[in-house]
Scaffold this active site. Structure first.
Site, PDB file in Angstrom:
ATOM      1  N   ILE A  11      17.831  21.409  21.271  1.00 52.10           N
ATOM      2  CA  ILE A  11      18.322  21.235  22.645  1.00 52.10           C
ATOM      3  C   ILE A  11      19.503  20.258  22.692  1.00 52.10           C
ATOM      4  CG2 ILE A  11      16.100  21.782  23.718  1.00 52.10           C
ATOM      5  CD1 ILE A  11      15.808  18.708  24.235  1.00 52.10           C
ATOM      6  N   SER A  12      20.032  19.895  21.536  1.00 47.75           N
ATOM      7  CA  SER A  12      21.099  18.897  21.483  1.00 47.75           C
ATOM      8  C   SER A  12      22.462  19.499  21.834  1.00 47.75           C
ATOM      9  CB  SER A  12      21.171  18.303  20.076  1.00 47.75           C
ATOM     10  OG  SER A  12      22.378  17.579  19.888  1.00 47.75           O
ATOM     11  N   PRO A  13      23.116  19.005  22.890  1.00 45.54           N
ATOM     12  CA  PRO A  13      24.438  19.539  23.228  1.00 45.54           C
ATOM     13  C   PRO A  13      25.475  19.232  22.159  1.00 45.54           C
ATOM     14  CG  PRO A  13      23.984  17.582  24.545  1.00 45.54           C
ATOM     15  CD  PRO A  13      22.710  17.918  23.822  1.00 45.54           C
ATOM     16  N   ALA A  15      24.884  19.013  18.917  1.00 42.03           N
ATOM     17  CA  ALA A  15      24.683  19.971  17.826  1.00 42.03           C
ATOM     18  C   ALA A  15      25.308  21.317  18.206  1.00 42.03           C
ATOM     19  CB  ALA A  15      23.200  20.124  17.519  1.00 42.03           C
TER      20      ALA A  15
END
EC number: 5.99.1.4
Length: 199
Positions: A11-13, A15
């Site tokens: 869910i990492s923007p 990444a």
């Protein structure tokens, strides 16, 4: 040949904004990548970070400016307020772990597929149908969504422990095994590229 341990949350923007640059760097230097999805929120808890929901408003305001800036700079679509965020990271992480173990397909594309689903396509990556679809889109058997549950859960927890031991504290985070050099953030990929050139 260099080996890169890639730690990230699905869910990492940040990444998501890494796109396929890691894969292109690895190909250029004939390096291998071990994809290590983990629970990024628990990683914050374990390493002195603060979950987004608990951050000071000034930090969240800056994040709301910086993410679109980077998306524009990289030419990538970005929905700053995804329909499904935060979302349970475990099912998509299990699928990535199972797919990597099964082999075949495109693991880098699979990782990017899940991240893009959150930040550009408003898809729910905890939904079984979405997981199966993304697996299939990247050359993997959709049944891995079911068959990989046990090994996925076990490895998912282990990835978190390995991350803490390796000094990882955010996402995306890249560790070159041979040299111990660490690179935090998609904006450090150029430094990783240079490091591999010198190594």
């Amino acid at each position: 040949m260099a080996h890169i341990d890639y730690y990230f949350g699905t869910i990492s923007p940040w990444a998501y904004l890494a796109g396929d640059r890691l894969e292109r760097i690895a190909e250029r230097h004939r390096a291998t990548i071990a994809y290590k999805p983990l629970d990024i929120l628990q990683l914050f808890d374990r390493t002195g970070g603060v979950r987004p929901a608990d951050r000071h408003p000034s930090r969240m305001e800056y994040r709301a400016q910086e993410l679109p800036r980077w998306a524009d700079h990289l030419g990538m679509p970005l929905n700053l307020k995804p329909a499904h965020w935060p979302v349970n990271m475990a099912p998509s992480s299990y699928a990535i772990i199972a797919a990597q173990k099964a082999g075949g397909g495109n693991p880098g594309g699979l990782v990017q597929g899940f991240l893009r689903a959150v930040w550009a396509e408003d898809r729910d990556i905890s939904d079984d149908g979405v997981i199966r679809s993304i697996l299939s889109e990247h050359g993997f058997d959709p049944a891995l969504a079911d068959s990989g549950l046990f090994v996925g859960a076990e490895t998912y927890g282990r990835n978190l422990e390995q991350a803490v031991e390796a000094g990882v504290f955010g996402s995306p985070f890249y560790v070159v095994r041979e040299t111990g050099q660490k690179f935090w953030g998609q904006d450090r990929l150029e430094f990783l590229d240079k490091h591999l050139s010198r190594a």
